[in-house]
Design an enzyme around this catalytic site. Structure first.
Site, short mmCIF file in Angstrom:
data_model
loop_
_atom_site.label_atom_id
_atom_site.label_comp_id
_atom_site.label_asym_id
_atom_site.label_seq_id
_atom_site.Cartn_x
_atom_site.Cartn_y
_atom_site.Cartn_z
CE LYS A 185 17.76 60.78 39.90
NZ LYS A 185 17.37 59.36 39.94
CD GLN A 221 16.46 56.93 37.41
OE1 GLN A 221 17.32 57.54 38.05
NE2 GLN A 221 15.18 57.15 37.59
CG ASP A 243 18.40 55.81 44.88
OD1 ASP A 243 17.92 56.96 44.87
OD2 ASP A 243 18.67 55.17 43.85
N1 GUN Z 1 13.07 55.83 39.86
C1 GUN Z 1 12.09 56.65 40.33
N2 GUN Z 1 12.51 57.28 41.45
C2 GUN Z 1 13.77 56.85 41.67
C3 GUN Z 1 14.73 57.15 42.68
O1 GUN Z 1 14.52 57.93 43.60
N3 GUN Z 1 15.91 56.51 42.55
C4 GUN Z 1 16.18 55.63 41.57
N4 GUN Z 1 17.36 55.04 41.55
N5 GUN Z 1 15.31 55.33 40.62
C5 GUN Z 1 14.12 55.94 40.68
#
Ligand code: GUN
Length: 283
Positions: free
Chosen positions: A54, A98, A121
């Site tokens: 990211k 996350q 998200d």
């Molecule tokens: N963990 C697995 N996929 C995601 C996601 O799309 N966003 C976040 N914040 N954590 C994750």
């Protein structure tokens, strides 16, 4: 022959990132620099890899990013305090915590604390509700990426049999809503579904997000179907595979995503898209 039906998520995501890079350059001329804060708690190796990807995507596109790495033993209050501080930080337009969080932390309370306008998200209940109604600012990144991949195949969703395997809040549920909004006839399958094979075999568009290595095999797929594999599983021999058994499925499918190189890069591209949108909305 096989190459033609494999959907290249890396290439499609790269095109999207290029478009976003140009958009960010324009925003910067107007004095707006999109900013994303990424919060990671503990040292889950998979989360570490995702967070690094990211950050790298932000750097490529010109998005300002901040990483907050908190120790495993962080308390709920410490994490909530950080989220609240980021809610008020003017150079940050998007906040991503996350997941999964360590077991002693309450994910729901943390998500609820994220400002709705910074929830890139789209996990906050207000944003989830907006998706249900069809009046949203942000789409959750993985389902949005899946929709882009389906669009690239050229298949018309209207009226088609769409089967989603998996009912998670992150993928399965929002995915089924997005397919429904595009006028698909949607069936959602899960661990207690009877006759999974027969249901999957009806699908013109099959999206699989269950987290079980190679569980969907070629005999469960309708010839010519579009198959989107959201899974990411590490086999004992360290090989990374999806929830779909690629070789047997590719022999019958009309189009199929590989793992890696399918949905994964799209998820990150959609996060970048949401961050740029958040900055535009907050400007
Ligand atoms: N963990 C697995 N996929 C995601 C996601 O799309 N966003 C976040 N914040 N954590 C994750």
């Amino acid at each position: 022959m096989l190459g033609e039906k494999v959907i290249d998520g890396r290439q499609i995501a790269s095109k999207i990132r290029s478009r976003l890079k140009a958009e960010v350059a324009e925003l910067k001329e107007k004095g707006i620099c999109p900013g994303l804060a990424v919060v990671i708690v503990g040292d889950d190796p998979a989360s570490r890899v995702y967070v690094n990807m990211k950050k790298k995507a932000c750097a490529e596109i010109g998005i300002y990013s901040e990483e907050y790495t908190l120790p495993q033993e962080t308390t709920q209050q410490e994490l909530l305090d950080l989220v609240k501080r980021l809610n008020g930080k003017e150079d940050i337009h998007g906040i991503l915590v996350q997941l999964p969080l360590p077991g002693h932390l309450d994910e729901e309370e943390v998500i609820d604390a994220i400002a709705v306008r910074k929830d890139v998200d789209a996990f906050h209940p207000v944003n989830v509700g907006k998706i249900m109604i069809g009046n949203y600012d942000f789409l959750p990144c993985t389902p949005a990426g899946v929709m882009e991949l389906i669009k690239e195949t050229g298949i018309e969703i209207t009226g088609k049999e769409c089967v989603v395997v998996g009912r998670s809040n992150i993928v399965g549920k929002p995915q089924s809503m997005l397919l429904l909004q595009q006028h698909g006839t949607v069936t959602v399958c899960h661990s207690r579904t009877k006759n999974l094979k027969e249901v999957c075999k009806r699908a013109d568009i099959l999206v699989v997000a269950v987290g079980r290595a190679q569980m969907i095999t070629g005999d469960m797929i309708k010839p010519g179907a579009v198959v989107i594999d959201v899974g990411m599983n590490r086999l004992e021999n360290k090989k990374l595979v999806g929830d779909v058994d690629f070789d047997s499925a590719a022999a019958v499918a009309g189009a199929i995503t590989p793992v890696p190189g399918g949905v994964g890069p799209m998820t990150i591209a959609m996060l970048m898209k949401n961050t740029v949108k958040a900055a535009q909305l907050q400007a």
